[in-house]
Design a protein around this motif. Structure first.
Motif, short mmCIF file in Angstrom:
data_model
loop_
_atom_site.label_atom_id
_atom_site.label_comp_id
_atom_site.label_asym_id
_atom_site.label_seq_id
_atom_site.Cartn_x
_atom_site.Cartn_y
_atom_site.Cartn_z
N HIS A 17 0.82 -1.22 0.00
CA HIS A 17 0.00 0.00 0.00
C HIS A 17 0.85 1.27 0.00
CE1 HIS A 17 -3.00 -2.95 1.07
NE2 HIS A 17 -2.45 -3.16 2.26
N GLY A 70 2.39 2.50 -2.81
CA GLY A 70 2.47 3.07 -4.15
C GLY A 70 1.69 4.36 -4.26
N GLU A 71 1.63 4.89 -5.48
CA GLU A 71 0.95 6.15 -5.74
C GLU A 71 -0.23 5.92 -6.68
OE1 GLU A 71 1.74 8.82 -4.23
OE2 GLU A 71 3.74 8.34 -3.43
N TYR A 72 -1.32 6.64 -6.42
CA TYR A 72 -2.50 6.50 -7.28
C TYR A 72 -2.22 7.03 -8.68
CZ TYR A 72 -5.70 4.93 -3.65
OH TYR A 72 -6.35 4.19 -2.69
N TRP A 73 -1.37 8.04 -8.80
CA TRP A 73 -1.13 8.60 -10.12
C TRP A 73 -0.37 7.65 -11.04
CZ3 TRP A 73 3.95 9.04 -11.47
CH2 TRP A 73 4.89 9.16 -10.43
N TRP A 74 0.19 6.55 -10.47
CA TRP A 74 0.77 5.53 -11.32
C TRP A 74 -0.27 4.97 -12.29
CZ3 TRP A 74 3.96 2.18 -7.32
CH2 TRP A 74 5.06 2.95 -6.87
N THR A 75 -1.53 4.94 -11.84
CA THR A 75 -2.60 4.41 -12.69
C THR A 75 -2.75 5.25 -13.96
OG1 THR A 75 -3.73 3.64 -10.70
CG2 THR A 75 -5.01 3.72 -12.73
N LEU A 88 -3.53 0.14 -10.49
CA LEU A 88 -4.18 -0.01 -9.19
C LEU A 88 -3.52 -1.12 -8.36
CD1 LEU A 88 -7.95 0.40 -10.18
CD2 LEU A 88 -6.50 2.03 -8.94
N LYS A 122 -0.32 0.12 -6.96
CA LYS A 122 -0.52 1.01 -5.81
C LYS A 122 -0.40 0.24 -4.50
CE LYS A 122 -2.15 4.11 -2.91
NZ LYS A 122 -2.12 3.23 -1.73
N ASP A 123 -0.98 -0.95 -4.45
CA ASP A 123 -0.92 -1.76 -3.23
C ASP A 123 0.29 -2.68 -3.19
OD1 ASP A 123 -3.27 -0.72 -2.13
OD2 ASP A 123 -4.53 -2.12 -3.22
N PRO A 147 3.79 -2.50 -4.91
CA PRO A 147 4.73 -1.79 -5.80
C PRO A 147 5.74 -2.69 -6.49
CG PRO A 147 4.53 -0.68 -3.67
CD PRO A 147 3.87 -2.00 -3.52
#
Length: 618
Positions: free
Chosen positions: A102, A104-109, A420, A423-424, A426
């Protein structure tokens, strides 16, 4: 029926009658000539005395040098893209083992969705291949779509850069095949030299990926032997027609000669590497007998791979695999333990963990079984994900959704899922190879057993999902990452098995469970982890045991056959539901009736319930 006492061969009098006395095997001169022929088999043909060889050698050097530059651009492109969007901090945290769940970053999506969109846009170009084949299929066909190869390379670079769980080997193989097609030109002569150019340049393409040209040649040779069993790259048939003294082809003469001269049958290791062109000795108009081409393969593919390696290594002083190299087993156990303690000061290190024990060899067998099971799961999921994609596309099209829109939605779906999940978890980003060093250094103690379990199964899911739903790449490197995770888990639950045994064994076993490259994978793992020759023995045992568990006993073959039967039944019902009821006049047509019987609608639909049932099946 008579048998010669000195040769132990069964021959018929009629067969002896077809040949003059000087050709009989009972003739001492003939026996000596045959022995000389068998000895000459060891040395092969003087292939370097033909102009065709030197033309192909020039193609190998030029093509290999170009592919070294292209490989450098390929790796730099996706690594720059990965660092630009994800940031250099990602790799820094990998070195520190600072990527818990958990985190990671949401903007990776957004980045992974953007990459999926870019790949979809490239697929809409008219030059993009309708179907992107993997490395194994490319070696099998030796016929690459030249116009689409650069697009496949760019699409694969985008896929890896945006975090998709795919490897680089498939795109490199496609590019190598295209370069071989171009440089080979119109050399589709009787010796199939164009196919030689394709295979040689594929070996050159691997020169920028693998840590030594030796492995590039070995991988191509393993794949060529498996995909073209009993063949030579000079042609696909084992025997040319034997010409008689009259200049014609005589089938009975050929069969009699083969019966009388069983030494010509393909039953030696040399024949596996290549095959013979049969010719009658000492007869007019006899063809020149060609020997196995094993060493010619080594020379030509070695030239291409060495040229690519020289260019790539000369510019950056490392290949892609060099960047993940880590010594985990040195010849001095105490020195290895000290190194391990430096890598992970939190771990309690026992020097005995780095010493080889002979009981590791039988333990490698169950490790290979574990690798085979994991490889089977991955292999089945790869095929299932593609079928799911096709079924969803079919249903969307039946609902009136345009094909381009349905494809776009599925690409966006896989891009969003990739971001996504990252994000959880990495550690699932990319092909997995850059994360191997981190999970080995920090292990279960650093990341946690739950994190390793979740990462392993997420990686398995993402490999099939990414390849089945639109991203471009291979599956070998993600499978190596899955094997590394599995090795750490085995050591966690069975502490008496050191990870210096379990991790290398499963890193090699998982991909070889369905990829027939055991020698290549064993040596890749030996080089990457510097385990030494002693530990290479259990790694090799686990590697071929994985293949035995999955393909050797026919497990995956039976699954494929069952899947094909189910597909045939569904297709039959689908076609039945789409066909209108046949009329009596149509059924009187023999051709229509034959097709109708095969599809199960020869008698037509008797009522609406039959059609409704077929529609539901669709």
């Amino acid at each position: 029926m008579t048998r010669s006492s000195d040769e132990g061969l069964t021959m018929t009098r009629s067969a002896d009658a077809d040949y003059p006395p000087e050709l009989s095997r009972s003739n001492p001169v003939m026996r000596e000539r045959m022995r000389m022929e068998e000895v000459k088999t060891l040395f092969g043909a003087p292939f370097a005395s033909t102009p065709s060889f030197w033309v192909t050698a020039l193609i190998a050097v030029v093509g290999g040098a170009f592919l070294g530059l292209a490989g450098l651009g390929f790796f730099n492109a996706w690594q720059w893209g990965f660092d630009f969007w994800i940031g250099r901090s990602y790799k820094d945290k990998l070195d520190d083992g600072d990527w818990p769940m958990h985190s990671g970053e949401y903007w990776w999506t957004l980045w992974s969705v953007g990459g999926a969109l870019a790949v979809w846009l490239m697929r809409q170009l008219p030059w993009f291949p309708d179907e992107v084949h993997g490395l194994f299929r490319e070696v099998m066909d030796l016929n690459t779509e030249v116009a689409g190869a650069p697009l496949v390379l760019v699409a694969s670079a985008i896929s890896i850069a945006c975090g998709a769980s795919v490897g680089p080997e498939a795109a490199l193989g496609t590019l190598g095949g295209a370069v071989g097609m171009i440089l080979g030109g119109r050399r589709a002569d009787v010796e199939n030299r164009r196919g030689v150019s394709v295979l040689v340049c594929m070996a050159g393409a691997m020169g920028s990926l693998l840590p030594t040209p030796l492995l590039s040649v070995m991988m191509m040779h393993e794949l060529f032997v498996v995909t073209h069993p009993g063949e030579s790259w000079y042609g696909s048939g084992p025997v040319h027609p034997v010409r008689t003294s009259g200049g014609g082809s005589n089938a009975s003469s050929e069969s009699n000669f083969r019966a009388a001269h069983p030494y010509s049958r393909k039953d030696s290791l040399a024949d596996v590497a290549g095959h013979y062109f049969l010719a009658e000795p000492d007869t007019p108009d006899s063809q020149v007998r060609k020997y196995h081409d094993w060493m010619e393969q080594v020379v030509l593919m070695g030239l291409a791979a060495s040229a690519a390696y020289m260019v790539y290594f000369g510019l950056v002083e490392e290949t892609y695999i060099h960047r993940t190299r880590i010594s985990i087993a040195l010849y001095d156990a105490e020195e290895a333990a000290e190194l391990k303690h430096k890598l992970d000061p939190r771990a309690d290190v026992d020097p005995d963990d780095f010493a080889y024990h002979n009981w590791y060899l039988p333990v490698a067998v169950p490790l290979g079984v574990i690798g085979g099971v994991l490889g089977l799961i991955i292999c089945v999921w790869l095929g299932l994900a593609k079928k799911i994609n096709d079924r969803i596309m079919m249903r969307l099209e039946n609902l009136g959704v345009p094909t381009w829109l349905a494809s776009l939605l599925l690409h966006l779906l896989v891009g969003g899922a990739t971001g996504l999940i990252a994000k959880d978890l990495p550690l699932t980003l990319g092909d997995g190879f850059i994360q191997i060093k981190s999970i080995i250094q920090h292990g279960v103690a650093g990341y946690g057993v739950g994190h390793i379990w979740a990462t392993m199964f997420a990686k398995i899911f993402l490999v099939g999902f990414c390849l089945g739903f639109g991203f471009i790449g291979g599956q070998i490197f993600p499978c190596m990452f899955v094997g590394a995770c599995a090795g750490l888990l085995v050591t966690h639950y069975f502490p008496q098995l050191p990870w210096v045994l379990t991790v290398p064994s499963l890193m090699s076993a998982v991909p070889v469970a369905f990829a027939p490259i055991p020698f290549t994978m064993t040596l890749v793992v030996e080089y990457v982890l510097v385990i030494g020759p002693d530990f290479s023995a259990p790694v090799f045992v686990s590697t071929f045991t994985a293949w035995l568990t999955n393909c050797g006993i026919g497990m995956i073959q039976r699954i494929m056959e069952r899947s094909q039967r189910v597909e045939d039944e569904l297709d039959k019902k689908a076609l039945s539901g789409l066909m209108p009821p046949t009329t009596q006049a149509q059924l009187e047509d023999p051709l229509l009736r034959s097709v109708g019987e095969q599809l199960g609608y020869a008698d037509g639909f008797q009522d609406g319930d039959d059609r409704q049932e077929a529609d539901e099946e669709i």
